[in-house]
Design an enzyme around this catalytic site. Sequence first.
Site, PDB file in Angstrom:
ATOM      1  N   GLY A  47       0.811  -1.216   0.000  1.00 30.66           N
ATOM      2  CA  GLY A  47       0.000   0.000   0.000  1.00 30.66           C
ATOM      3  C   GLY A  47       0.840   1.258   0.000  1.00 30.66           C
ATOM      4  CD  GLN A  52       4.287   5.724   1.657  1.00 33.83           C
ATOM      5  OE1 GLN A  52       3.203   5.182   1.470  1.00 33.83           O
ATOM      6  NE2 GLN A  52       5.424   5.041   1.744  1.00 33.83           N
ATOM      7  CB  CYS A  93       7.877   1.947   5.295  1.00 32.39           C
ATOM      8  SG  CYS A  93       7.178   3.493   4.684  1.00 32.39           S
ATOM      9  CG  LEU A  94       7.850   0.672  -1.288  1.00 30.36           C
ATOM     10  CD1 LEU A  94       9.156   0.530  -2.059  1.00 30.36           C
ATOM     11  CD2 LEU A  94       7.619  -0.560  -0.452  1.00 30.36           C
ATOM     12  CG  HIS A 136       2.512   1.258   7.541  1.00 31.76           C
ATOM     13  ND1 HIS A 136       3.714   0.762   8.015  1.00 31.76           N
ATOM     14  CD2 HIS A 136       2.820   2.042   6.475  1.00 31.76           C
ATOM     15  CE1 HIS A 136       4.703   1.253   7.268  1.00 31.76           C
ATOM     16  NE2 HIS A 136       4.193   2.023   6.321  1.00 31.76           N
ATOM     17  CD  GLU A 137       0.227   2.434   3.545  1.00 36.68           C
ATOM     18  OE1 GLU A 137       0.685   3.580   3.415  1.00 36.68           O
ATOM     19  OE2 GLU A 137       0.904   1.415   3.319  1.00 36.68           O
ATOM     20  CG  HIS A 140       2.806   6.723   5.518  1.00 40.49           C
ATOM     21  ND1 HIS A 140       4.095   7.185   5.661  1.00 40.49           N
ATOM     22  CD2 HIS A 140       2.919   5.409   5.191  1.00 40.49           C
ATOM     23  CE1 HIS A 140       4.945   6.186   5.441  1.00 40.49           C
ATOM     24  NE2 HIS A 140       4.261   5.096   5.158  1.00 40.49           N
TER      25      HIS A 140
HETATM   26 ZN    ZN Z   1       4.934   3.202   4.744  1.00 41.24          ZN
END
Ligand code: ZN
Length: 166
Positions: A47, A52, A93-94, A136-137, A140
């Site tokens: 995701g 991000q 996490c990217l 998690h998202e 962000h």
């Molecule tokens: Zn992340």
Amino acid sequence: MAIYDILQYPDPRLRLKAEPVTDFGEPTLEIVRNMFETLYATPNTAGFAATQFNIQKRIIVIDLSKEKNQGICLINPRILQSSEQTVSYAEGCLSVPFIVETPITRPESLKAEAYNFKGERIEFDCDGFMAKCVQHEIDHLDGILFLDYLPDEERQRIEQQYGKVA
Ligand code: ZN
């Protein structure tokens, strides 16, 4: 469509908070399409949150399927209720270009609301990997990284090695 650049730790823009989406018109749909295109162009990714990509809108996309054909888009997502029961998994996490093996503890299941890309309100329950991803998202969108949950010593070690997000 376009593939977005992914902000990388310790970019201070990862701390910017997203604003609610109020207009479900073409500009928002364009962001959603680009987020999915970026998701599907990035291997091993469950995701993304718009923040991000330096877009401060409350939009997340998630696809947990192996075939990557079950994407869901959550706009203005909000956790309504979290379980007392918690579970701990290591997270990736990217936007974090290094591996952290320390597990992060979060509520195991939750009830949430969001709007779909048509602007319709949806309410859903989830647990397991999906619950982890949603939390998690959403973090962000509030400028929070999973690293923030690590023990102080470990976070300080990471900050010394990789730098500190403002
Ligand atoms: Zn992340």
